[in-house]
Design an enzyme around this catalytic site. Structure first.
Site, PDB file in Angstrom:
ATOM      1  N   SER A 238       0.839  -1.211   0.000  1.00  0.00           N
ATOM      2  CA  SER A 238       0.000   0.000   0.000  1.00  0.00           C
ATOM      3  C   SER A 238       0.869   1.255   0.000  1.00  0.00           C
ATOM      4  O   SER A 238       0.493   2.268  -0.602  1.00  0.00           O
ATOM      5  CB  SER A 238      -0.980   0.003   1.178  1.00  0.00           C
ATOM      6  OG  SER A 238      -0.325   0.210   2.394  1.00  0.00           O
ATOM      7  N   ASN A 239       2.036   1.206   0.657  1.00  0.00           N
ATOM      8  CA  ASN A 239       2.947   2.360   0.592  1.00  0.00           C
ATOM      9  C   ASN A 239       3.487   2.546  -0.824  1.00  0.00           C
ATOM     10  O   ASN A 239       3.593   3.679  -1.305  1.00  0.00           O
ATOM     11  CB  ASN A 239       4.113   2.191   1.569  1.00  0.00           C
ATOM     12  CG  ASN A 239       3.764   2.657   2.971  1.00  0.00           C
ATOM     13  OD1 ASN A 239       3.673   3.842   3.227  1.00  0.00           O
ATOM     14  ND2 ASN A 239       3.541   1.695   3.862  1.00  0.00           N
TER      15      ASN A 239
ATOM     16  N   ASN B 146      14.426   3.240   4.210  1.00  0.00           N
ATOM     17  CA  ASN B 146      13.431   2.276   4.672  1.00  0.00           C
ATOM     18  C   ASN B 146      12.427   2.982   5.573  1.00  0.00           C
ATOM     19  O   ASN B 146      12.742   3.988   6.198  1.00  0.00           O
ATOM     20  CB  ASN B 146      14.124   1.170   5.479  1.00  0.00           C
ATOM     21  CG  ASN B 146      13.149   0.109   5.976  1.00  0.00           C
ATOM     22  OD1 ASN B 146      12.306  -0.382   5.218  1.00  0.00           O
ATOM     23  ND2 ASN B 146      13.236  -0.252   7.247  1.00  0.00           N
TER      24      ASN B 146
ATOM     25  N   HIS C 244      10.011   2.068   8.860  1.00  0.00           N
ATOM     26  CA  HIS C 244       9.749   1.064   9.897  1.00  0.00           C
ATOM     27  C   HIS C 244       8.537   1.529  10.709  1.00  0.00           C
ATOM     28  O   HIS C 244       8.468   2.696  11.099  1.00  0.00           O
ATOM     29  CB  HIS C 244      10.982   0.910  10.800  1.00  0.00           C
ATOM     30  CG  HIS C 244      10.822  -0.201  11.783  1.00  0.00           C
ATOM     31  ND1 HIS C 244      10.967  -1.531  11.433  1.00  0.00           N
ATOM     32  CD2 HIS C 244      10.479  -0.193  13.090  1.00  0.00           C
ATOM     33  CE1 HIS C 244      10.741  -2.287  12.487  1.00  0.00           C
ATOM     34  NE2 HIS C 244      10.443  -1.513  13.506  1.00  0.00           N
TER      35      HIS C 244
ATOM     36  N   ASP D  15      21.726   0.336   5.918  1.00  0.00           N
ATOM     37  CA  ASP D  15      23.053  -0.258   5.715  1.00  0.00           C
ATOM     38  C   ASP D  15      22.930  -1.764   5.923  1.00  0.00           C
ATOM     39  O   ASP D  15      21.815  -2.292   5.857  1.00  0.00           O
ATOM     40  CB  ASP D  15      24.113   0.414   6.592  1.00  0.00           C
ATOM     41  CG  ASP D  15      23.776   0.300   8.065  1.00  0.00           C
ATOM     42  OD1 ASP D  15      22.994  -0.590   8.425  1.00  0.00           O
ATOM     43  OD2 ASP D  15      24.297   1.110   8.849  1.00  0.00           O
ATOM     44  N   GLU D  16      24.025  -2.448   6.209  1.00  0.00           N
ATOM     45  CA  GLU D  16      23.999  -3.914   6.218  1.00  0.00           C
ATOM     46  C   GLU D  16      23.298  -4.518   7.435  1.00  0.00           C
ATOM     47  O   GLU D  16      23.083  -5.712   7.492  1.00  0.00           O
ATOM     48  CB  GLU D  16      25.408  -4.532   6.153  1.00  0.00           C
ATOM     49  CG  GLU D  16      26.438  -3.798   5.362  1.00  0.00           C
ATOM     50  CD  GLU D  16      26.899  -2.532   6.056  1.00  0.00           C
ATOM     51  OE1 GLU D  16      26.674  -1.460   5.464  1.00  0.00           O
ATOM     52  OE2 GLU D  16      27.454  -2.600   7.167  1.00  0.00           O
TER      53      GLU D  16
ATOM     54  N   ASP E 182      17.554  -2.173  10.305  1.00  0.00           N
ATOM     55  CA  ASP E 182      17.013  -1.036  11.057  1.00  0.00           C
ATOM     56  C   ASP E 182      18.061  -0.229  11.822  1.00  0.00           C
ATOM     57  O   ASP E 182      17.770   0.362  12.852  1.00  0.00           O
ATOM     58  CB  ASP E 182      15.927  -1.518  12.041  1.00  0.00           C
ATOM     59  CG  ASP E 182      14.769  -2.187  11.315  1.00  0.00           C
ATOM     60  OD1 ASP E 182      14.546  -1.864  10.134  1.00  0.00           O
ATOM     61  OD2 ASP E 182      14.109  -3.035  11.925  1.00  0.00           O
TER      62      ASP E 182
ATOM     63  N   GLU F 275       2.313   6.840   7.833  1.00  0.00           N
ATOM     64  CA  GLU F 275       3.238   6.548   6.727  1.00  0.00           C
ATOM     65  C   GLU F 275       2.798   7.270   5.454  1.00  0.00           C
ATOM     66  O   GLU F 275       3.611   7.917   4.781  1.00  0.00           O
ATOM     67  CB  GLU F 275       3.321   5.035   6.495  1.00  0.00           C
ATOM     68  CG  GLU F 275       3.876   4.320   7.702  1.00  0.00           C
ATOM     69  CD  GLU F 275       4.078   2.830   7.518  1.00  0.00           C
ATOM     70  OE1 GLU F 275       5.011   2.308   8.123  1.00  0.00           O
ATOM     71  OE2 GLU F 275       3.299   2.181   6.794  1.00  0.00           O
TER      72      GLU F 275
END
Ligand code: GRF
Length: 186
Positions: free
Chosen positions: A13-14, A102, A104, A141-142, A145, A174
Site C-alpha cells: 500500500s505504501n 526504509n 519502519h 546499511d547492512e 534497522d 506513513e
C-alpha cells in the site's frame, strides 16, 4: 525527473501511495517496483498502476549484480524499501550508499531488528505497554534497522488498541509523511 525504485514484499500500500503521490508532480516518479515474493499483492498493484515489476529470487538478491545492472539501466536515483523483508546485501548498500531508505512502523531503536515486521511490531508495542508508537524513516546499511534516522513521527497508543487498529493508525502516518521525506532526500 528523479527515478525511484520501490522494493516491497507484501501488500504494497505504501508503494501504491508513493506512486500515486509522485505521479501528481513532475519532480520524481516510481519507475519500477521490485519484489521478492511471487504471491505478494504489490504485484497486482504494479500491474494496475502500469509500473514495471521486477521479481527476483533469493539467489539473485544475494548476488545483487544483475539487480544493480537493472537499477542502473532504469537510471534509479533512490531505492525505497516499503515493507521489504530481506536484509539488503552489502553489494547493494554500497552501490546505493546514502540513496537507500526504509520505513519502519515503530519508533526505532525500540521494536526493530530481525523478526520485527508486520503485526509482530504492533503486538510487541502493545505488550510493552507503550503509550506512543509511530514511524521511523531511515537510511539502510547492512544491519536491520540501524541506518541513520531521517524522520520519526509519533502517534498515540490508545487503551483499547489491537495490533490491527494500531497498524492502521501507523499506516496513515506513513502515507502522510513518507512522500515528503523522500522528496526531501531527492
Ligand atoms: C509498513 O507498515 C512499513 O512500515 C513496514 O511494512 C509495512 C508495509 O505495508 N516496513 P504496505 O505493504 O506498504 O501496506
Amino acid at each position: 525527473m528523479k527515478q525511484i525504485a520501490v522494493f516491497a514484499s507484501g501488500s504494497g500500500s505504501n508503494a501504491e501511495h508513493l506512486a500515486v503521490t509522485f505521479a501528481k508532480g513532475n519532480r520524481a516518479r516510481v519507475a519500477a517496483i521490485y519484489c521478492n515474493n511471487p504471491k505478494a499483492y504489490v504485484i497486482q498493484r504494479a500491474a494496475k498502476l502500469n509500473i514495471p515489476l521486477v521479481l527476483f529470487t533469493r539467489a539473485e538478491f544475494a548476488d545483487a549484480e544483475s539487480l544493480i545492472r537493472d537499477l542502473q539501466a532504469r537510471q534509479i536515483d533512490l531505492i525505497v524499501l516499503a515493507g521489504f523483508l530481506w536484509l539488503v546485501p552489502e553489494t547493494l548498500t554500497r552501490a546505493f550508499a546514502g540513496r537507500l531508505v526504509n520505513i519502519h512502523p515503530a519508533l526505532l531503536p525500540k521494536f526493530g531488528g530481525k523478526g520485527m515486521y508486520g503485526m509482530a511490531v504492533h503486538k510487541a508495542v502493545l505488550d510493552a505497554g507503550e503509550k506512543e508508537s509511530g514511524i521511523t524513516i531511515h537510511l539502510i546499511d547492512e544491519v536491520y534497522d540501524r541506518g541513520k534516522t531521517l524522520l520519526q513521527v509519533k502517534c498515540p497508543v490508545l487503551p483499547d488498541d489491537t495490533p490491527e487498529s494500531l497498524a492502521e493508525r501507523v499506516h496513515q502516518l506513513e502515507y502522510s509523511h513518507f512522500p515528503g521525506a523522500i522528496e526531501k532526500m531527492l
